[in-house]
Design an enzyme around this catalytic site. Structure first.
Site, PDB file in Angstrom:
ATOM      1  N   SER A   1     -22.995  50.376 -32.487  1.00  0.00           N
ATOM      2  CA  SER A   1     -22.761  49.198 -31.646  1.00  0.00           C
ATOM      3  C   SER A   1     -22.319  49.599 -30.240  1.00  0.00           C
ATOM      4  CB  SER A   1     -21.727  48.272 -32.292  1.00  0.00           C
ATOM      5  OG  SER A   1     -20.517  48.946 -32.532  1.00  0.00           O
ATOM      6  N   GLU A   2     -21.562  50.704 -30.114  1.00  0.00           N
ATOM      7  CA  GLU A   2     -21.221  51.236 -28.798  1.00  0.00           C
ATOM      8  C   GLU A   2     -21.102  52.751 -28.819  1.00  0.00           C
ATOM      9  OE1 GLU A   2     -19.822  47.021 -28.069  1.00  0.00           O
ATOM     10  OE2 GLU A   2     -19.263  48.431 -29.633  1.00  0.00           O
ATOM     11  N   THR A   3     -21.384  53.335 -27.668  1.00  0.00           N
ATOM     12  CA  THR A   3     -21.120  54.744 -27.391  1.00  0.00           C
ATOM     13  C   THR A   3     -20.273  54.816 -26.129  1.00  0.00           C
ATOM     14  OG1 THR A   3     -23.144  55.529 -28.462  1.00  0.00           O
ATOM     15  CG2 THR A   3     -22.151  56.973 -26.821  1.00  0.00           C
TER      16      THR A   3
ATOM     17  N   HIS B   1     -13.053  49.953 -30.419  1.00  0.00           N
ATOM     18  CA  HIS B   1     -13.217  51.009 -31.429  1.00  0.00           C
ATOM     19  C   HIS B   1     -13.718  52.299 -30.792  1.00  0.00           C
ATOM     20  CE1 HIS B   1     -17.590  50.010 -31.638  1.00  0.00           C
ATOM     21  NE2 HIS B   1     -17.724  51.177 -32.230  1.00  0.00           N
TER      22      HIS B   1
END
Length: 286
Positions: free
Chosen positions: A45-47, A76
Site C-alpha cells: 500500500s505504501e513504500t 505504518h
C-alpha cells in the site's frame, strides 16, 4: 541504478501479520517517477523513501508513495522506516521531515529484540461529516444508516491526511465488508480522503478497524497508522477519549478480517492536538 529495497511489516511482531511497507533508505538519487515505479513494483500500500539524511543528527527527509500516487503521510511506513534505521544506528529519537511537517519518532527494542516505534502525529482535527457525503459513502459501502453506531457520529478526521470515520453498530457489520471499489474511490478523490476508517467499539479502550484504500490501488489496509492518529483526534473531539482531562491509550485491532492481524496503540492527551501511535515492526524476506 541499483536501489536496495527493504521490506518490513508494521504493527506486529509476526511476519505473517501487520501491514507490509517498502523502505528505501538511500533515495537521494531517485526522482518522483523512479519512486512511483518502485512503489508500483513493490506492490504494497505504501513504500517510504529517505531522500535526505543526517545520521549524526538523526534527522531524515521522508516521502511516501502508493502504487498509484504520492501520499502526504503514511503511519505504518513511518514505523517501518524508523525501526529499519534504529536497527542500523541504534534506538533513540528520530526526526522525519515529511510533506505534512516534522514527525518525531521514538524507537526502542523490546525484550525479544523486536523493534518498536512511537510516532507523534501532525496536529489532529475532526469535524462532523455532511449528511449527503455520509449517504454517498454508505451507498458505496452497501451500508444503511441503521448499520451505524449513534454514539460515534460520522466525522472527517485529520492526522496528516483526511479520513472519513464511520462507526459500525456491530462487529458483524464490520466483518462483512464488500464495497464498490470504483464508486468509493471516486468519492474519496472528490473529497480528499486517504482512507475510509470503519470502526467498531468493543469497549472503552479497544476498537476494531478496517480501512478501504481504493485511491491507493489497494482494497484494504491491514494497519493504518495515519488513520489511527486521526481517530485519536476524533475521539478527543467528540469527548470519548477517556476520563475528563486525563491522557489515555486505546488499542486498535486491524487486519483480522483479511488474515493479517495488527495492533496499534494510540495515546491521546486532551491537552495536546498531536496523537502518539505505537507499534512494532519486523523485516520480511525479499
Amino acid at each position: 541504478m541499483i536501489t536496495e529495497i527493504l521490506r518490513y511489516t508494521a504493527f506486529t511482531s509476526d511476519p505473517s501479520g501487520g501491514n507490509p511497507a517498502g523502505v528505501v533508505l538511500d533515495a537521494a538519487r531517485l526522482g518522483e517517477d523512479d519512486m512511483l515505479a518502485i512503489a508500483a513494483e513493490v506492490g504494497y500500500s505504501e513504500t517510504a523513501f529517505v531522500t535526505e539524511g543526517d545520521a549524526a543528527a538523526r534527522r531524515f527527509r521522508l516521502r511516501f508513495f502508493s502504487p498509484l500516487a504520492e501520499v502526504a503521510f503514511c503511519g505504518h511506513a513511518t514505523v517501518a522506516t524508523a525501526v529499519a534505521l534504529a536497527e542500523r544506528t541504534g534506538p533513540g529519537e528520530l526526526v522525519f521531515d515529511t510533506p505534512v511537517g516534522e514527525i518525531r519518532v521514538a524507537t526502542e527494542t523490546d525484550g525479544q529484540g523486536v523493534g518498536r516505534a512511537t510516532l507523534t502525529s501532525a496536529p489532529t482535527r475532526s469535524r462532523p461529516a455532511e449528511d449527503a457525503v455520509v449517504d454517498a459513502a454508505l451507498a458505496a459501502l452497501g451500508w444503511a444508516r441503521a448499520d451505524l453506531d449513534p454514539a460515534l457520529p460520522p466525522h472527517v478526521a485529520h492526522g496528516g491526511n483526511d479520513h472519513l470515520v464511520l462507526a459500525a453498530a456491530s462487529r458483524a457489520r464490520l466483518a462483512a465488508l464488500d464495497y464498490d471499489f470504483d464508486g468509493l474511490g471516486d468519492l474519496m478523490l472528490a473529497h480528499g480522503w486517504t482512507t475510509v476508517q470503519l470502526v467498531w467499539r468493543e469497549d472503552a479502550g479497544r476498537f476494531h478497524a478496517r480501512d478501504p484504500f481504493p485511491v491507493g490501488g489497494v482494497v484494504e489496509d491491514p494497519a493504518t497508522g495515519a488513520a489511527a492518529a486521526a481517530f485519536g483526534g476524533y475521539l478527543r473531539a467528540i469527548g470519548e477519549a477517556g476520563e475528563a482531562g486525563e491522557a489515555t491509550t486505546i488499542r486498535i485491532r486491524q487486519g483480522e478480517d483479511m488474515g493479517r492481524p495488527s495492533e496499534l496503540l494510540v495515546g491521546i492527551d486532551p491537552a495536546d492536538a498531536r496523537v502518539r501511535v505505537t507499534g512494532q515492526a519486523v523485516p520480511l524476506a525479499a
